[in-house]
Design a protein around this motif. Sequence first.
Motif, short mmCIF file in Angstrom:
data_model
loop_
_atom_site.label_atom_id
_atom_site.label_comp_id
_atom_site.label_asym_id
_atom_site.label_seq_id
_atom_site.Cartn_x
_atom_site.Cartn_y
_atom_site.Cartn_z
N LEU A 332 0.81 -1.22 0.00
CA LEU A 332 0.00 0.00 0.00
C LEU A 332 0.84 1.28 0.00
CD1 LEU A 332 -2.66 -1.02 2.69
CD2 LEU A 332 -2.91 -1.13 0.21
N ARG A 333 2.16 1.17 0.09
CA ARG A 333 2.99 2.35 0.33
C ARG A 333 2.99 3.31 -0.86
NH1 ARG A 333 9.15 0.36 0.99
NH2 ARG A 333 9.25 2.45 1.85
N TYR A 334 2.73 2.84 -2.08
CA TYR A 334 2.76 3.73 -3.25
C TYR A 334 1.37 4.15 -3.71
CZ TYR A 334 7.61 2.28 -3.44
OH TYR A 334 8.93 2.04 -3.13
N THR A 335 0.36 3.81 -2.93
CA THR A 335 -1.00 4.22 -3.28
C THR A 335 -1.33 5.53 -2.59
OG1 THR A 335 -1.92 2.97 -1.43
CG2 THR A 335 -1.73 1.83 -3.53
N TYR A 336 -2.36 6.21 -3.09
CA TYR A 336 -2.77 7.50 -2.54
C TYR A 336 -4.15 7.37 -1.91
CZ TYR A 336 1.31 9.30 -4.83
OH TYR A 336 2.61 9.51 -5.21
N LEU A 337 -4.20 6.51 -0.90
CA LEU A 337 -5.44 6.28 -0.18
C LEU A 337 -5.59 7.32 0.93
CD1 LEU A 337 -5.08 2.42 0.28
CD2 LEU A 337 -6.56 3.56 -1.37
N PHE A 370 5.01 -11.81 -9.71
CA PHE A 370 3.63 -11.90 -10.22
C PHE A 370 3.10 -10.52 -10.61
CE2 PHE A 370 -0.57 -10.91 -8.30
CZ PHE A 370 -1.36 -11.25 -9.40
N LEU A 371 3.42 -9.50 -9.81
CA LEU A 371 2.95 -8.15 -10.13
C LEU A 371 3.53 -7.67 -11.46
CD1 LEU A 371 3.00 -6.27 -6.70
CD2 LEU A 371 1.10 -7.40 -7.84
N ASN A 372 4.75 -8.09 -11.78
CA ASN A 372 5.33 -7.72 -13.08
C ASN A 372 4.59 -8.37 -14.24
OD1 ASN A 372 7.24 -6.13 -11.87
ND2 ASN A 372 8.91 -7.60 -12.05
N ASN A 373 3.81 -9.42 -13.93
CA ASN A 373 2.97 -10.08 -14.94
C ASN A 373 1.49 -9.69 -14.77
OD1 ASN A 373 4.70 -12.40 -16.42
ND2 ASN A 373 5.37 -12.20 -14.30
N LEU A 374 1.26 -8.52 -14.19
CA LEU A 374 -0.11 -8.12 -13.86
C LEU A 374 -0.99 -8.00 -15.11
CD1 LEU A 374 -1.70 -7.46 -11.28
CD2 LEU A 374 -1.21 -5.04 -11.69
N PHE A 433 -8.34 -4.68 -6.10
CA PHE A 433 -7.02 -5.31 -6.03
C PHE A 433 -6.13 -4.86 -7.19
CE2 PHE A 433 -4.41 -8.89 -7.60
CZ PHE A 433 -3.53 -9.02 -6.54
N ILE A 434 -6.67 -4.88 -8.41
CA ILE A 434 -5.89 -4.52 -9.59
C ILE A 434 -5.47 -3.05 -9.54
CG2 ILE A 434 -6.01 -4.16 -12.10
CD1 ILE A 434 -5.56 -7.03 -11.33
N ALA A 435 -6.37 -2.17 -9.12
CA ALA A 435 -6.06 -0.74 -9.08
C ALA A 435 -4.90 -0.46 -8.13
CB ALA A 435 -7.30 0.05 -8.67
N ILE A 436 -4.94 -1.07 -6.95
CA ILE A 436 -3.88 -0.83 -5.96
C ILE A 436 -2.58 -1.49 -6.40
CG2 ILE A 436 -3.17 -1.36 -3.60
CD1 ILE A 436 -6.00 -0.86 -2.72
N MET A 437 -2.65 -2.66 -7.00
CA MET A 437 -1.44 -3.35 -7.44
C MET A 437 -0.77 -2.61 -8.60
SD MET A 437 -0.88 -5.78 -5.37
CE MET A 437 -1.53 -4.59 -4.19
N LYS A 438 -1.53 -1.92 -9.42
CA LYS A 438 -0.92 -1.13 -10.50
C LYS A 438 -0.15 0.06 -9.92
CE LYS A 438 -3.84 -2.21 -14.47
NZ LYS A 438 -4.80 -1.69 -15.48
N ASP A 439 -0.69 0.68 -8.88
CA ASP A 439 0.05 1.75 -8.20
C ASP A 439 1.34 1.21 -7.59
OD1 ASP A 439 -1.49 3.89 -8.81
OD2 ASP A 439 -2.68 3.85 -6.98
N ARG A 440 1.25 0.04 -7.01
CA ARG A 440 2.44 -0.60 -6.43
C ARG A 440 3.46 -0.92 -7.52
NH1 ARG A 440 6.62 -2.19 -3.18
NH2 ARG A 440 7.58 -3.87 -4.34
N LEU A 441 2.99 -1.45 -8.63
CA LEU A 441 3.89 -1.84 -9.72
C LEU A 441 4.65 -0.65 -10.28
CD1 LEU A 441 4.91 -3.99 -11.72
CD2 LEU A 441 2.91 -3.49 -13.13
N ARG A 443 5.09 2.12 -8.75
CA ARG A 443 5.68 2.86 -7.62
C ARG A 443 5.17 4.29 -7.53
NH1 ARG A 443 9.67 -0.18 -5.33
NH2 ARG A 443 10.08 -2.08 -6.49
N GLY A 444 3.87 4.46 -7.78
CA GLY A 444 3.22 5.75 -7.57
C GLY A 444 3.40 6.76 -8.68
N PHE A 445 4.20 6.45 -9.73
CA PHE A 445 4.47 7.46 -10.74
C PHE A 445 3.22 7.84 -11.52
CE2 PHE A 445 9.09 6.34 -10.57
CZ PHE A 445 9.52 7.62 -10.29
N LYS A 446 2.32 6.91 -11.76
CA LYS A 446 1.15 7.24 -12.56
C LYS A 446 0.18 8.16 -11.84
CE LYS A 446 0.95 3.62 -15.97
NZ LYS A 446 0.08 2.69 -16.71
N SER A 447 0.23 8.22 -10.53
CA SER A 447 -0.65 9.12 -9.78
C SER A 447 0.15 10.06 -8.90
CB SER A 447 -1.63 8.30 -8.92
OG SER A 447 -0.94 7.37 -8.14
N TYR A 448 1.43 10.25 -9.25
CA TYR A 448 2.32 11.07 -8.42
C TYR A 448 1.87 12.51 -8.36
CZ TYR A 448 6.76 12.95 -6.71
OH TYR A 448 7.73 13.58 -5.98
#
Length: 469
Positions: A332-337, A370-374, A433-441, A443-448
Amino acid sequence: MDVLFLFPITFLSHTTISCSVNMATLGRTSSKLLKKLNVLPILNRDISSVSYKNVHKTAWTTCACVFGGAIVLYVANRSYNRTNTVYALKTKQPEELSKSVKLTSRERRFIKFASAEHGGQLYMTPQDFLESVVEQEPRPRLKRRVLTTKEIEQLRDHTPPLKKGSPQMFRNMRDKGIISYTEYLFLLSILTKPASGFQIAFNMFDTDGNQRVDKNEFLVMEKIFSFAWKGKRGIGSEQGEESKESKEGKEDKGNVPQDTYVNDDQGLQRRHNVDTFLQVHFFGKKGTNDLKFEGFRQFMENLQTEVLELEFHEFAKGHETISEVDFAKILLRYTYLDTDEYDMYLDRLLDRVRDERGVTFDEFKTFCQFLNNLEDFTIAMRMYTLADHPISKDEFHRAVKICTGVAQSEHLVRTVFAIFDADGDGLLSYKEFIAIMKDRLHRGFKSYAKNEGWEAFKTCVKQEMKSAV
């Protein structure tokens, strides 16, 4: 009349001394005129005592004084504005246009963490790169280290060859190497590449298809990024107007074409021919070695493992495992919850996990692979999502093994479901799950950008108001 003469006097207090003297004289004249006119009885609505003697002469004198004061104001205003002119619609030159373009989140982060500089160009060290991936802020420093040509040569001598690479290489190198901005983007892309994408990445560099990448093929990456940088800022590349000498320079394998150099104010783009850490590591000190796929694949695996080890040991504190809560925090560290949403996930996990066995590094690594194969997992799960069918533990376990070739442990699958099973029915909340894992993958750049400026201020105020209630 008092108001009429008070305004120019106040305005001219900000101009020259000569204008102040003129206005002082004008003020004394106006004061005498007011006494002659004797208008106070008019204000009291008693017009019987007003004298009409020489009234025409007095009126003409008053008009002349007002007109003279207006001329003085005009001259003073012209002299004041001559040195304070603002051209609001001035056309920007290409150099000025490049300055006004908003930097991307990756550009800002590179500038923030880069601790070295040479010839006006910014560089990261291997330690800077690791910190930029796992930390929010760079380590404290007084200023950037300005490297000399001699120091650059010494760094080249400290760089290990490709055959001596390891999952500890970046940590061992610390500040004994330099990484350019384009190489920083390349390294970031490696962190999110699945094993199946290693060959694709290698083939993108192998322009002649001989299953070997030489130094000049690798440097094509910098030329691509420099053209993209120019295009974003509206600067023409003028490819059709290249001179014969420039074309001959491109054909020379030993030289990098000069038109790849970009003089930008941020110091991000290539400005000179300097052997960086990656160039020496891949192609040797003389730059004559060829990079083969096996060496390239091993480098990518080592880098992914090193970054994951750095994250894992941050929470492990010397132990063999991390707690299930720490595992959730890493995800969860790279998400903006919101704070409430973040706490909800952790509380949900604490309520559901009865057997706290912990998560080993191997379990953590296989899950991140596995996340790299998301994207492949998303395709595999598409038939479930189209049918609006929730995903069970067995279906999740089977889909992950199909995508990665590696099975996740049952304990890790239960932990993931404890975090993302919204209603506790044993089924995965797929979209969440997918939304948060994409932020993790990523590392927050897409929603930085959400975490900066006005939006960040509003978010902070909302959080403070919630905590105060």
